[in-house]
Design an enzyme around this catalytic site. Structure first.
Site, mmCIF file in Angstrom:
data_model
loop_
_atom_site.group_PDB
_atom_site.id
_atom_site.type_symbol
_atom_site.label_atom_id
_atom_site.label_comp_id
_atom_site.label_asym_id
_atom_site.label_seq_id
_atom_site.Cartn_x
_atom_site.Cartn_y
_atom_site.Cartn_z
ATOM 1 C CE LYS A 24 -3.639 -2.374 2.728
ATOM 2 N NZ LYS A 24 -4.373 -2.461 3.918
ATOM 3 C CG ASN A 147 17.249 -15.303 -18.837
ATOM 4 O OD1 ASN A 147 16.786 -15.821 -17.700
ATOM 5 N ND2 ASN A 147 18.628 -15.418 -18.998
ATOM 6 C CG HIS A 158 14.579 -14.870 -32.491
ATOM 7 N ND1 HIS A 158 14.145 -14.623 -33.866
ATOM 8 C CD2 HIS A 158 14.255 -16.417 -32.606
ATOM 9 C CE1 HIS A 158 13.550 -15.613 -34.635
ATOM 10 N NE2 HIS A 158 13.933 -16.563 -33.649
ATOM 11 C CG HIS A 160 16.605 -16.901 -27.292
ATOM 12 N ND1 HIS A 160 16.469 -15.737 -27.443
ATOM 13 C CD2 HIS A 160 17.771 -17.037 -26.584
ATOM 14 C CE1 HIS A 160 17.132 -14.959 -26.711
ATOM 15 N NE2 HIS A 160 18.083 -15.883 -26.179
ATOM 16 C CG HIS A 287 9.615 -28.626 -9.706
ATOM 17 N ND1 HIS A 287 10.402 -29.558 -9.088
ATOM 18 C CD2 HIS A 287 10.165 -27.419 -9.330
ATOM 19 C CE1 HIS A 287 11.343 -29.205 -8.588
ATOM 20 N NE2 HIS A 287 11.543 -27.814 -8.537
ATOM 21 C CG PHE A 305 14.376 -2.991 -7.694
ATOM 22 C CD1 PHE A 305 15.386 -3.030 -8.695
ATOM 23 C CD2 PHE A 305 13.473 -2.114 -8.059
ATOM 24 C CE1 PHE A 305 15.430 -2.557 -9.881
ATOM 25 C CE2 PHE A 305 13.171 -1.231 -8.921
ATOM 26 C CZ PHE A 305 14.244 -1.434 -10.100
ATOM 27 C CE1 TYR A 309 15.934 -7.997 7.275
ATOM 28 C CE2 TYR A 309 14.896 -9.639 5.702
ATOM 29 C CZ TYR A 309 15.257 -9.355 7.037
ATOM 30 O OH TYR A 309 14.708 -10.352 7.922
ATOM 31 C CD GLN A 316 9.570 -7.352 1.820
ATOM 32 O OE1 GLN A 316 10.260 -6.936 1.133
ATOM 33 N NE2 GLN A 316 8.232 -7.086 2.149
#
Length: 323
Positions: A24, A147, A158, A160, A287, A305, A309, A316
Protein backbone atom coordinates in the site's frame (compact mmCIF):
# COMPACT_ATOMS: atom_id res chain seq x y z
CA UNK A 1 -3.29 -11.15 5.10
CA UNK A 2 -2.57 -7.78 6.76
CA UNK A 3 0.32 -8.52 9.14
CA UNK A 4 3.90 -9.55 8.51
CA UNK A 5 4.87 -13.17 9.04
CA UNK A 6 7.47 -15.66 7.81
CA UNK A 7 6.72 -18.67 5.60
CA UNK A 8 8.89 -21.76 5.24
CA UNK A 9 10.04 -22.97 1.83
CA UNK A 10 10.59 -26.74 2.18
CA UNK A 11 12.06 -27.01 -1.31
CA UNK A 12 14.93 -24.67 -0.44
CA UNK A 13 14.96 -25.15 3.34
CA UNK A 14 14.74 -21.42 3.95
CA UNK A 15 12.24 -18.72 4.91
CA UNK A 16 10.58 -15.73 3.23
CA UNK A 17 9.31 -12.67 5.07
CA UNK A 18 5.79 -11.70 3.95
CA UNK A 19 4.87 -8.06 4.63
CA UNK A 20 1.50 -7.69 2.97
CA UNK A 21 0.81 -4.18 4.22
CA UNK A 22 3.82 -2.76 2.34
CA UNK A 23 2.13 -2.99 -1.05
CA UNK A 24 0.00 0.00 0.00
CA UNK A 25 2.98 2.35 0.28
CA UNK A 26 3.28 5.06 -2.39
CA UNK A 27 5.78 4.33 -5.15
CA UNK A 28 8.35 7.01 -5.96
CA UNK A 29 11.03 4.72 -7.34
CA UNK A 30 12.15 3.76 -10.81
CA UNK A 31 9.60 3.26 -13.56
CA UNK A 32 10.39 0.84 -16.37
CA UNK A 33 9.63 1.41 -20.02
CA UNK A 34 7.09 -1.05 -21.43
CA UNK A 35 8.66 -3.55 -23.84
CA UNK A 36 8.66 -2.45 -27.49
CA UNK A 37 5.76 -3.63 -29.61
CA UNK A 38 7.43 -3.04 -32.97
CA UNK A 39 9.87 -5.96 -33.03
CA UNK A 40 10.48 -6.81 -36.71
CA UNK A 41 9.40 -10.30 -37.72
CA UNK A 42 12.71 -10.83 -39.52
CA UNK A 43 15.89 -8.79 -39.28
CA UNK A 44 19.03 -9.75 -41.20
CA UNK A 45 21.11 -8.13 -38.44
CA UNK A 46 19.52 -10.26 -35.70
CA UNK A 47 21.89 -13.22 -35.17
CA UNK A 48 19.03 -15.52 -34.13
CA UNK A 49 16.95 -15.03 -37.28
CA UNK A 50 16.90 -17.59 -40.12
CA UNK A 51 19.65 -16.89 -42.64
CA UNK A 52 21.42 -14.37 -40.37
CA UNK A 53 25.13 -14.46 -39.60
CA UNK A 54 26.12 -15.02 -35.98
CA UNK A 55 29.09 -13.47 -34.16
CA UNK A 56 31.34 -16.44 -34.97
CA UNK A 57 30.69 -16.07 -38.69
CA UNK A 58 28.34 -19.03 -39.01
CA UNK A 59 25.16 -18.53 -41.03
CA UNK A 60 21.88 -19.84 -39.62
CA UNK A 61 19.87 -22.18 -41.85
CA UNK A 62 16.48 -21.03 -43.13
CA UNK A 63 14.82 -22.89 -40.29
CA UNK A 64 11.02 -23.11 -40.16
CA UNK A 65 10.47 -24.56 -36.69
CA UNK A 66 12.76 -24.84 -33.68
CA UNK A 67 16.50 -24.37 -34.20
CA UNK A 68 19.22 -25.57 -31.80
CA UNK A 69 22.87 -24.57 -32.04
CA UNK A 70 25.93 -24.39 -29.74
CA UNK A 71 26.16 -21.16 -27.74
CA UNK A 72 28.76 -18.95 -29.43
CA UNK A 73 29.92 -17.69 -26.02
CA UNK A 74 29.45 -20.73 -23.73
CA UNK A 75 29.86 -20.55 -19.97
CA UNK A 76 30.80 -24.26 -20.00
CA UNK A 77 33.09 -26.12 -22.39
CA UNK A 78 33.67 -29.89 -22.56
CA UNK A 79 37.48 -29.73 -22.60
CA UNK A 80 38.19 -27.28 -19.76
CA UNK A 81 41.40 -28.16 -17.84
CA UNK A 82 41.65 -29.13 -14.19
CA UNK A 83 42.05 -26.06 -11.94
CA UNK A 84 45.11 -27.45 -10.15
CA UNK A 85 45.82 -28.50 -6.58
CA UNK A 86 44.46 -26.57 -3.60
CA UNK A 87 46.84 -25.63 -0.82
CA UNK A 88 44.14 -24.82 1.77
CA UNK A 89 40.52 -25.95 2.40
CA UNK A 90 39.32 -22.32 2.26
CA UNK A 91 40.60 -22.02 -1.31
CA UNK A 92 38.93 -24.94 -3.01
CA UNK A 93 38.35 -25.24 -6.75
CA UNK A 94 36.97 -28.06 -8.89
CA UNK A 95 36.72 -28.94 -12.55
CA UNK A 96 33.68 -27.53 -14.38
CA UNK A 97 32.94 -28.92 -17.82
CA UNK A 98 29.87 -29.03 -20.01
CA UNK A 99 28.09 -27.72 -23.08
CA UNK A 100 25.75 -24.79 -23.67
CA UNK A 101 23.05 -24.78 -26.34
CA UNK A 102 20.69 -22.09 -27.61
CA UNK A 103 17.26 -23.02 -28.91
CA UNK A 104 15.14 -20.67 -31.01
CA UNK A 105 11.43 -21.37 -30.54
CA UNK A 106 10.24 -20.06 -33.90
CA UNK A 107 11.62 -18.33 -37.01
CA UNK A 108 9.63 -15.14 -36.28
CA UNK A 109 11.16 -12.65 -33.85
CA UNK A 110 7.80 -11.12 -32.86
CA UNK A 111 6.16 -14.38 -31.77
CA UNK A 112 6.58 -15.23 -28.08
CA UNK A 113 5.39 -18.51 -26.57
CA UNK A 114 1.91 -17.30 -25.50
CA UNK A 115 1.27 -16.12 -29.06
CA UNK A 116 2.24 -19.43 -30.66
CA UNK A 117 -0.18 -22.18 -31.64
CA UNK A 118 -0.47 -25.34 -29.55
CA UNK A 119 1.36 -27.28 -32.28
CA UNK A 120 4.22 -24.78 -32.23
CA UNK A 121 4.46 -24.90 -28.43
CA UNK A 122 4.38 -28.70 -28.58
CA UNK A 123 7.36 -28.61 -30.95
CA UNK A 124 9.27 -26.54 -28.37
CA UNK A 125 8.45 -29.06 -25.64
CA UNK A 126 9.51 -31.97 -27.85
CA UNK A 127 12.83 -30.23 -28.50
CA UNK A 128 13.28 -29.67 -24.74
CA UNK A 129 12.69 -33.36 -24.07
CA UNK A 130 15.11 -34.41 -26.83
CA UNK A 131 17.85 -32.11 -25.54
CA UNK A 132 17.29 -33.20 -21.94
CA UNK A 133 17.62 -36.86 -22.95
CA UNK A 134 20.60 -36.29 -25.26
CA UNK A 135 22.64 -34.21 -22.82
CA UNK A 136 21.39 -36.09 -19.77
CA UNK A 137 22.95 -39.30 -21.09
CA UNK A 138 26.35 -37.85 -20.17
CA UNK A 139 25.88 -34.91 -17.82
CA UNK A 140 24.31 -34.97 -14.32
CA UNK A 141 22.99 -31.40 -14.53
CA UNK A 142 20.85 -30.27 -17.47
CA UNK A 143 19.24 -26.87 -16.96
CA UNK A 144 16.64 -25.57 -19.41
CA UNK A 145 15.87 -21.90 -18.86
CA UNK A 146 14.39 -18.90 -20.64
CA UNK A 147 15.05 -15.23 -19.93
CA UNK A 148 12.26 -13.21 -21.53
CA UNK A 149 12.40 -9.45 -21.91
CA UNK A 150 15.09 -6.80 -21.62
CA UNK A 151 14.10 -6.28 -17.97
CA UNK A 152 15.40 -9.79 -17.30
CA UNK A 153 18.69 -9.16 -19.07
CA UNK A 154 17.68 -10.70 -22.39
CA UNK A 155 19.71 -8.94 -25.08
CA UNK A 156 17.79 -10.38 -28.05
CA UNK A 157 13.99 -10.17 -28.54
CA UNK A 158 13.89 -13.30 -30.71
CA UNK A 159 12.01 -16.04 -28.77
CA UNK A 160 14.62 -18.47 -27.48
CA UNK A 161 15.90 -20.35 -24.46
CA UNK A 162 19.18 -21.87 -23.34
CA UNK A 163 20.18 -25.34 -22.20
CA UNK A 164 23.32 -25.75 -20.08
CA UNK A 165 24.60 -29.24 -19.29
CA UNK A 166 27.25 -29.51 -16.57
CA UNK A 167 29.61 -32.14 -15.23
CA UNK A 168 28.42 -31.22 -11.74
CA UNK A 169 25.01 -30.87 -10.11
CA UNK A 170 24.29 -27.12 -9.79
CA UNK A 171 23.55 -25.59 -6.40
CA UNK A 172 19.76 -25.28 -6.76
CA UNK A 173 19.36 -28.83 -8.08
CA UNK A 174 21.66 -30.17 -5.34
CA UNK A 175 19.60 -28.36 -2.69
CA UNK A 176 16.27 -29.59 -4.08
CA UNK A 177 17.69 -33.11 -4.31
CA UNK A 178 18.54 -33.01 -0.59
CA UNK A 179 15.26 -31.51 0.62
CA UNK A 180 13.09 -33.85 -1.47
CA UNK A 181 15.12 -36.87 -0.38
CA UNK A 182 14.73 -35.88 3.27
CA UNK A 183 10.98 -35.34 2.91
CA UNK A 184 10.44 -38.77 1.36
CA UNK A 185 12.53 -40.35 4.12
CA UNK A 186 10.58 -38.61 6.90
CA UNK A 187 7.05 -38.65 5.44
CA UNK A 188 6.99 -41.56 2.98
CA UNK A 189 5.70 -39.49 0.04
CA UNK A 190 7.46 -37.21 -2.47
CA UNK A 191 7.32 -33.62 -1.23
CA UNK A 192 5.96 -31.95 -4.36
CA UNK A 193 3.47 -34.74 -5.04
CA UNK A 194 2.02 -34.20 -1.56
CA UNK A 195 2.14 -30.44 -2.09
CA UNK A 196 0.29 -30.69 -5.42
CA UNK A 197 -2.44 -32.76 -3.78
CA UNK A 198 -2.82 -30.20 -0.99
CA UNK A 199 -2.97 -27.21 -3.36
CA UNK A 200 -5.47 -28.95 -5.65
CA UNK A 201 -7.73 -29.55 -2.65
CA UNK A 202 -7.36 -26.12 -0.98
CA UNK A 203 -7.62 -24.05 -4.21
CA UNK A 204 -6.36 -20.92 -2.41
CA UNK A 205 -3.39 -20.29 -4.71
CA UNK A 206 -4.46 -22.24 -7.80
CA UNK A 207 -3.97 -20.36 -11.07
CA UNK A 208 -4.96 -22.96 -13.68
CA UNK A 209 -5.17 -26.76 -13.91
CA UNK A 210 -6.05 -29.66 -16.18
CA UNK A 211 -5.82 -33.45 -15.93
CA UNK A 212 -2.03 -33.48 -16.34
CA UNK A 213 -0.79 -30.30 -14.64
CA UNK A 214 -1.59 -27.65 -12.09
CA UNK A 215 -0.11 -24.18 -11.70
CA UNK A 216 -0.02 -22.49 -8.30
CA UNK A 217 1.46 -19.42 -6.73
CA UNK A 218 3.44 -21.37 -4.12
CA UNK A 219 2.70 -20.83 -0.45
CA UNK A 220 6.35 -19.78 -0.03
CA UNK A 221 6.56 -17.65 -3.21
CA UNK A 222 9.15 -14.87 -3.09
CA UNK A 223 8.36 -12.88 -6.23
CA UNK A 224 5.01 -11.09 -6.74
CA UNK A 225 3.62 -13.35 -9.50
CA UNK A 226 5.83 -16.42 -9.15
CA UNK A 227 4.26 -19.74 -10.15
CA UNK A 228 5.08 -23.42 -9.83
CA UNK A 229 4.05 -25.84 -12.57
CA UNK A 230 3.48 -29.37 -11.26
CA UNK A 231 2.10 -32.70 -12.48
CA UNK A 232 -0.43 -34.24 -10.03
CA UNK A 233 1.16 -37.69 -10.40
CA UNK A 234 4.78 -38.64 -9.93
CA UNK A 235 7.09 -37.78 -12.81
CA UNK A 236 10.84 -37.55 -12.31
CA UNK A 237 12.07 -36.08 -15.58
CA UNK A 238 10.83 -33.93 -18.44
CA UNK A 239 8.36 -35.44 -20.86
CA UNK A 240 5.30 -34.17 -22.70
CA UNK A 241 2.19 -34.74 -20.61
CA UNK A 242 -0.02 -32.57 -22.79
CA UNK A 243 2.05 -29.69 -21.47
CA UNK A 244 1.45 -27.30 -24.38
CA UNK A 245 -2.10 -26.36 -23.35
CA UNK A 246 -1.31 -25.53 -19.72
CA UNK A 247 1.78 -23.52 -20.72
CA UNK A 248 -0.19 -21.52 -23.25
CA UNK A 249 -2.97 -20.78 -20.75
CA UNK A 250 -0.51 -19.74 -18.05
CA UNK A 251 1.57 -17.46 -20.28
CA UNK A 252 -1.52 -15.80 -21.75
CA UNK A 253 -2.58 -15.01 -18.18
CA UNK A 254 0.80 -13.41 -17.53
CA UNK A 255 0.56 -11.23 -20.64
CA UNK A 256 -3.02 -10.25 -19.81
CA UNK A 257 -2.21 -9.31 -16.21
CA UNK A 258 -0.77 -5.89 -17.09
CA UNK A 259 -1.54 -6.06 -20.85
CA UNK A 260 2.15 -6.32 -21.71
CA UNK A 261 4.53 -9.03 -22.91
CA UNK A 262 5.41 -10.22 -19.41
CA UNK A 263 9.15 -10.40 -18.57
CA UNK A 264 10.39 -13.40 -16.61
CA UNK A 265 13.04 -16.05 -16.05
CA UNK A 266 11.83 -19.64 -16.05
CA UNK A 267 13.44 -23.02 -15.63
CA UNK A 268 12.75 -26.75 -15.37
CA UNK A 269 13.93 -28.86 -12.45
CA UNK A 270 13.89 -32.63 -12.73
CA UNK A 271 15.78 -35.57 -11.31
CA UNK A 272 19.54 -35.54 -11.98
CA UNK A 273 20.78 -37.39 -15.03
CA UNK A 274 24.10 -38.82 -16.23
CA UNK A 275 25.40 -41.14 -13.47
CA UNK A 276 22.15 -40.60 -11.51
CA UNK A 277 20.13 -42.40 -14.20
CA UNK A 278 21.01 -45.71 -12.52
CA UNK A 279 19.97 -44.48 -9.06
CA UNK A 280 16.56 -44.42 -7.39
CA UNK A 281 15.22 -40.88 -7.82
CA UNK A 282 11.75 -41.59 -6.46
CA UNK A 283 12.01 -38.58 -4.15
CA UNK A 284 12.01 -36.25 -7.18
CA UNK A 285 8.99 -34.60 -8.75
CA UNK A 286 9.43 -32.78 -12.05
CA UNK A 287 8.45 -29.13 -11.82
CA UNK A 288 8.97 -25.79 -13.51
CA UNK A 289 9.50 -22.46 -11.83
CA UNK A 290 7.58 -20.94 -14.68
CA UNK A 291 8.10 -18.10 -14.55
CA UNK A 292 10.27 -18.31 -11.48
CA UNK A 293 11.23 -14.67 -11.24
CA UNK A 294 8.64 -12.35 -12.81
CA UNK A 295 9.80 -8.92 -11.61
CA UNK A 296 6.69 -6.78 -12.15
CA UNK A 297 5.09 -5.68 -8.89
CA UNK A 298 2.10 -3.35 -9.43
CA UNK A 299 1.96 -2.57 -13.14
CA UNK A 300 3.89 -2.90 -16.37
CA UNK A 301 6.24 -0.14 -15.21
CA UNK A 302 6.78 -0.86 -11.48
CA UNK A 303 9.39 -3.54 -10.84
CA UNK A 304 10.12 -5.60 -7.75
CA UNK A 305 13.78 -5.29 -6.78
CA UNK A 306 15.66 -7.79 -4.64
CA UNK A 307 18.18 -5.60 -2.83
CA UNK A 308 19.18 -4.58 0.69
CA UNK A 309 17.43 -6.88 3.16
CA UNK A 310 16.68 -9.48 0.48
CA UNK A 311 20.34 -9.71 -0.52
CA UNK A 312 21.86 -9.48 2.95
CA UNK A 313 19.29 -11.22 5.17
CA UNK A 314 16.46 -13.22 3.55
CA UNK A 315 13.80 -13.00 0.85
CA UNK A 316 10.87 -10.62 1.45
CA UNK A 317 7.67 -9.96 -0.49
CA UNK A 318 5.08 -7.18 -0.31
CA UNK A 319 1.86 -9.11 -0.86
CA UNK A 320 0.78 -12.60 0.08
CA UNK A 321 0.67 -15.41 -2.49
CA UNK A 322 -3.09 -15.57 -1.95
CA UNK A 323 -3.49 -11.88 -2.80
Amino acid sequence: AEHQHARYNPLRDDWVLVSAHRVKRPWQGQLEKPPPEDVPRWDPNNPLCPGATRANGEVNPQYEGTFVFPNDFPALQPDAPEPGDNDHPLFRAAAARGVCKVMCFHPWSDLTLPLMSLAEIRAVIDAWAELAAELGASYPGVQIFENKGAMMGCSNPHPHCQVWASSFLPNEARLEDRTQRQHLSHHGVPMLLEYAEQEARRKERLVVENEDWLVVVPYWATWPYQTLLLPPRQVCRLQDLRLASIMQRLLIKYDNLFEVSFPYSMGWHGAPTGPYLEEDCGHWQLHAHYPSYPPLLRSATVRKFMVGYEMLAQAQRDLTPEQ
